[in-house]
Design an enzyme around this catalytic site. Structure first.
Site, PDB file in Angstrom:
ATOM      1  N   HIS A 132       2.538 -45.062  27.177  1.00 14.82           N
ATOM      2  CA  HIS A 132       2.476 -46.275  26.586  1.00 14.82           C
ATOM      3  C   HIS A 132       1.539 -46.808  26.017  1.00 14.82           C
ATOM      4  O   HIS A 132       1.183 -47.346  24.921  1.00 14.82           O
ATOM      5  CB  HIS A 132       3.029 -47.315  27.913  1.00 14.82           C
ATOM      6  CG  HIS A 132       4.507 -47.453  27.937  1.00 14.82           C
ATOM      7  ND1 HIS A 132       5.240 -47.264  29.204  1.00 14.82           N
ATOM      8  CD2 HIS A 132       5.474 -47.325  26.888  1.00 14.82           C
ATOM      9  CE1 HIS A 132       6.544 -47.435  28.956  1.00 14.82           C
ATOM     10  NE2 HIS A 132       6.603 -47.541  27.679  1.00 14.82           N
ATOM     11  N   GLU A 185      16.051 -26.906  21.395  1.00 17.67           N
ATOM     12  CA  GLU A 185      15.122 -27.566  22.113  1.00 17.67           C
ATOM     13  C   GLU A 185      14.754 -26.584  23.142  1.00 17.67           C
ATOM     14  O   GLU A 185      13.639 -26.573  24.019  1.00 17.67           O
ATOM     15  CB  GLU A 185      15.448 -28.849  22.927  1.00 17.67           C
ATOM     16  CG  GLU A 185      15.669 -29.891  21.804  1.00 17.67           C
ATOM     17  CD  GLU A 185      16.081 -31.359  22.555  1.00 17.67           C
ATOM     18  OE1 GLU A 185      15.072 -31.916  22.690  1.00 17.67           O
ATOM     19  OE2 GLU A 185      17.164 -31.171  23.113  1.00 17.67           O
ATOM     20  N   CYS A 187      12.890 -33.118  14.372  1.00 18.99           N
ATOM     21  CA  CYS A 187      12.593 -34.812  14.673  1.00 18.99           C
ATOM     22  C   CYS A 187      11.703 -34.495  15.847  1.00 18.99           C
ATOM     23  O   CYS A 187      11.492 -35.686  16.468  1.00 18.99           O
ATOM     24  CB  CYS A 187      13.955 -35.129  15.050  1.00 18.99           C
ATOM     25  SG  CYS A 187      14.961 -34.186  16.371  1.00 18.99           S
TER      26      CYS A 187
HETATM   27  C1  PEP Z   1      12.037 -33.360  21.140  1.00 16.83           C
HETATM   28  O1  PEP Z   1      12.375 -32.792  22.153  1.00 16.83           O
HETATM   29  O2  PEP Z   1      11.165 -32.953  20.244  1.00 16.83           O
HETATM   30  C2  PEP Z   1      12.979 -34.456  20.542  1.00 16.83           C
HETATM   31  C3  PEP Z   1      13.234 -34.885  19.553  1.00 16.83           C
HETATM   32  O3  PEP Z   1      13.654 -35.078  21.867  1.00 16.83           O
HETATM   33  P1  PEP Z   1      13.071 -36.124  22.779  1.00 16.83           P
HETATM   34  O4  PEP Z   1      11.559 -36.445  22.533  1.00 16.83           O
HETATM   35  O5  PEP Z   1      13.761 -37.385  22.912  1.00 16.83           O
HETATM   36  O6  PEP Z   1      13.136 -35.271  24.153  1.00 16.83           O
HETATM   37 MG    MG Z   2      14.081 -33.678  23.367  1.00 18.70          MG
END
Ligand code: PEP
Ligand code: MG
Length: 854
Positions: A466, A713, A784
């Site tokens: 944070h 992922e 992303c």
């Molecule tokens: C990631 O794992 O890169 C992703 C975009 O998902 P999160 O960060 O929400 O796990």
């Molecule tokens: Mg993720």
């Protein structure tokens, strides 16, 4: 038995007081039930609050001292309290409580937090008057008890002399950085497991080895001579165990110091970005908020604040605690308002949640118990905070560990009110400074004034904490995980902090300062130029266009993302709809949110990711089973498939939004106004099952087709991308998790944070495989994860074959500008070279060859 008599019902600050003389409950449970029945009959509580009191007794000890116990309900059940009240059972014969204590006055409390502390304040005053307590055990006058609970009295506490215990050994501290918190807590853990008393003496100073604060107060440094002694049950065994613990840590402490020395050597190596020419002393961490800043450093007092134990009369101690809590609550309210204005509601929520922590009745009770034991108020409060925080941190849950940090943070605020001398380290100098701290809590960071704090460097923390996020929002350059060496920097040392590369340069030469200033000017001019062009597409010089999206979780944030240059939303993390509230949003609530997102985007693409709960994103109100390794457990799609009650309402809400808000002639494929994406996919059967459920629900709702994609992922999914691509419309690579799973590094781990680099060649190869697998079936690929927002990372991703990049809105202008300045052919060659590198550092070193115009 006499009927209870209410006393003082009209005083607003005093709870109702009910007294029953001569009670003789059979046991502890009967006593609590009897007291709860009095409160229920008087209308102070609803009957289930009595059960809550019994539950509390199961998890903590409410024995305050000198025969007084204070049963009270759980915090979550406070809504069952209608009016603050006290039910006092006088038990002349006594009743066995915890740990062999005998209770004679059972003071059952039904209170909101303010009333709780008021009651405790009175009880702590009373408790020092043992003669009076003795009389109250047998008095036939209810009024005498009532009066005693509303009056002050005082008696000084005393401390005992310090000498070695019966069995002893001498030891010379050989931990290179002295006895700091980590080894000290291991000593304490070992000591607490022994029934014997164990103490550590350094010169004239003595500390109880079972008390962390006391040990740290000794301030032991490498080379100090200490005597460790034990006495009592199995004292020889205790001494042997503590000796093994103390000496057994030496090798690890020396190795840690060695690692720090190696890190210093590494820090001196050149980085991609600004480098000084005159080799100043350099401390390296991780860049957490970009930018270069120059100024004197100011080191905040270490988190391990040494709080002297200065016993004082309970009367004044309890008053001071009461006042300190009230003032801190007021301060936090003001800070919440200020943060909401400056940074928005979500960040303000972090502060208001902290105010809740100091209303915890367990915490206040524990502090009072310690005061009754004879400790000073500042010490008692600090010890109570530390014990509660340790308990939270020890549970091994990252969310609770974060609460432990918050509790310590807010605890320090209260401490500062109790004794302003304990906050001297927090006074900022008059000139703008680079702040150095062990770790900065969110409330500290949110309260920073960017005109006085021009940079931040923390010894601990990670780039996704944070604190890092708030620093980015405030635009303050920041570095985290700089190591303990940071804290040894002298106040007012002139320094250059580079929040982009995560470097702190100490005592730089005039020439280096001039060079840094010139670099900063160029960076500022470049950022301004990028911002002017942010609305232009990310099209390379040879005409290859990359789609650009923002990672946005709620409709209010859409305008900012669009203004920064987003062409749509490439990731909406819906679990935040669940995390930000105390219950599960209904299908209708979710429908409203998705419909609002579609309206705000007015036909631009929106990719909604279904719930990714688990791992570090725990939703308390779902009461999911605790897992040993939550990142490797029932997370994301695995949870969705096991919990149709969570998945199906979400899918129905999404298809209803598609039916009502996606026009029949809307584009399809990657330009579709709405796409659905499944998180944490590992296998083809998972996708087939999810597709089947989606199709069934779409049919029931009567919605048009909606592209269905999956997150890549997990390494298994990247390796099998060609097989998965047959069954879904698109991929979006979550590089944060792909990095964690490919490198086997928990993304929350501060120690390993420098190695968890998404540009590791192994991760890049997995991304390459994903793009190749997708291409075989004509599917498009987005990214992303965090690396999409890094201009160099974005170039590599484009070169690897990624079609779309989605990132935090703040990163958009820089990434678009960097891509526009590049050639696709060069990016492809660069990406292949990157995959051939041996490590992440060599990949990053390629950055120089790709500077704009290169
Ligand atoms: C990631 O794992 O890169 C992703 C975009 O998902 P999160 O960060 O929400 O796990
Ligand atoms: Mg993720």
């Amino acid at each position: 038995m006499l009927a209870p008599t209410p006393h003082f019902p009209s005083l607003r600050t005093s709870p109702r007081l009910l007294v029953r003389l001569g009670a003789a409950p059979a046991d502890k449970e009967a006593a609590i039930r009897e007291a709860a029945a009095l409160l229920t009959a008087a209308g102070c509580i609803e009957a289930p609050y009595g059960e809550s009191m019994l539950r509390r007794e199961g998890v903590s000890n409410t024995y305050l001292g000198h025969g007084v116990v204070i049963p009270h309900g759980m915090v979550d059940d406070r809504h069952l309290v209608r009016e603050s009240g006290l039910a006092v059972l006088q038990v002349p014969g006594g009743i066995a409580w915890h740990d062999g204590h005998i209770a004679h006055l059972i003071v059952a409390i039904a209170a909101q937090s303010d009333a709780h502390i008021t009651v405790l304040r009175r009880l702590t005053r009373l408790i020092q008057d043992e003669d009076r307590l003795e009389r109250l055990r047998s008095t036939a006058s209810e009024a005498e008890i009532a009066t005693a609970l509303t009056e002050d009295s005082a008696a000084p506490a005393s401390t005992g002399p310090a000498t070695d215990l019966r069995q002893r050994f001498d030891w010379t501290v050989d931990y290179p950085t002295g006895l700091h918190a980590r080894p000290a807590s291991h000593w304490v853990e070992t000591a607490r497991a022994c029934p014997a008393r164990i103490q550590v003496r350094h010169g004239d100073q003595v500390a109880d080895a079972k008390n962390l604060i006391a040990l740290l107060q000794l301030g032991l440094r490498c080379g100090d001579e200490v005597t460790i002694s034990a006495e009592g049950d199995d004292e020889a065994g205790a001494l042997a165990r503590i000796c093994a613990a103390v000496t057994g840590l030496s090798a690890g402490e020396k190795a840690a110091a060695q690692r720090a020395a190696e890190a210093a050597a590494k820090a001196a190596a050149p980085v991609a970005g600004w480098n000084p020419s005159d080799r100043p002393q350099t401390l390296a961490g991780i860049g957490a908020s970009p930018g270069l800043t120059i100024g004197p450093v100011h080191v905040l007092a270490a988190a391990e604040i040494v709080v002297p134990d200065a016993p004082e009369p309970l009367t004044s101690g309890a008053d001071r605690l009461h006042r300190a809590l009230a003032v801190t609550r007021g301060q936090l309210e003001a800070l919440t308002d200020d943060t909401a204005r400056r940074l928005g509601k979500a960040d303000a929520g972090i502060i208001s949640a902290q105010a809740e922590l100091i209303a915890d009745t367990d915490l206040i009770t524990l502090a009072c118990q310690l005061m009754v034991e004879g400790h000073g108020v500042a010490f008692a409060w600090n010890e109570a905070v530390e014990r509660m925080a340790d308990r939270l941190a020890a549970l091994g849950n990252p969310v609770l560990a974060a609460r432990a940090a918050d509790l310590r943070d807010v605890g320090r605020r209260v401490l500062a009110q109790i004794d302003p001398a304990l906050t001297s380290g927090h006074d900022l100098p008059d000139v703008p400074c680079i702040l150095i701290a062990p770790d900065l809590a969110p409330s500290d960071t949110a309260g920073l004034d960017p005109t006085r704090v021009i940079g931040l460097a923390t010894a601990q923390g990670g780039p996704t904490s944070h604190t890092a996020i708030l620093a980015r929002t405030l635009g303050i350059p920041a570095m985290v995980a700089g190591g303990p060496g940071l804290l040894a920097v002298e106040n007012r040392t002139r320094a250059i902090l580079d929040g982009t590369t995560g470097r702190l340069y100490l005592d730089p030469s005039e020439a280096d300062i001039a060079a840094a200033e010139a670099w900063r000017t160029r960076q500022r001019e470049q950022a301004e130029a990028e911002a002017r062009e942010r609305a232009k597409p990310a099209e390379t010089r040879d005409g290859h266009r990359i789609a650009i999206g923002g990672n946005v979780n709620n409709p209010d944030q859409v305008p900012l993302a669009l203004d920064q240059g987003a062409e749509g939303v490439g990731l909406m993390r819906t679990e935040f709809l669940f995390l930000e509230r105390g219950d599960t949003p209904s299908e209708d609530d979710q429908y409203e949110t998705y419909a609002a997102m579609l309206k705000a985007l007015a036909g631009r693409p929106l990719i909604v990711r279904t719930l990714d709960i688990g791992g570090d994103k725990q939703v308390a109100h779902l009461h999911l089973p605790k897992e040993e390794n939550p990142f490797l457990g029932v997370r994301g799609a695995r949870l969705l498939l096991r919990r149709p009650d969570l998945m199906e309402p979400q899918l129905r809400a999404l298809y209803r939004a598609a039916k009502d808000h996606v026009p029949a002639d809307a584009p399809t494929g990657k330009d579709a106004p709405l796409s659905i994406m499944m998180p944490m996919i590992t296998s083809v059967p998972e996708v087939l099952k999810l597709r089947e459920i989606c199709e069934r629900i779409r049919g029931e709702v009567g919605a048009p087709p909606v592209p269905l994609g999956i997150m890549i992922e997990v390494p298994a999914a990247a390796i099998q991308a060609d097989a998965l691509a047959r069954h879904c419309d698109f991929f979006s690579i979550g590089t944060n998790d792909l990095t964690q799973y490919a490198l086997a590094i928990d993304r929350q781990n501060t120690d390993l944070a420098p190695e968890a680099d998404s540009l590791h060649p192994a991760v890049l190869r997995l991304i390459h495989m994903t793009c190749e697998g997708a291409a075989r079936h004509g599917r498009y690929v987005g990214v992303c994860g965090g690396i999409a927002g890094d201009p160099f990372g974005a170039c590599l991703l484009a070169g690897l074959g990624v079609d779309e990049l989605s990132m935090t809105p703040r990163d958009l202008p820089g990434v678009k500008a960097r891509l526009r300045a590049s050639d696709m052919a060069a990016l492809k060659a660069l990406a292949l070279r990157a995959c051939e590198q041996e490590d992440a550092a060599s990949v990053r070193a390629l950055d120089a060859s790709l500077a704009p115009g290169a």
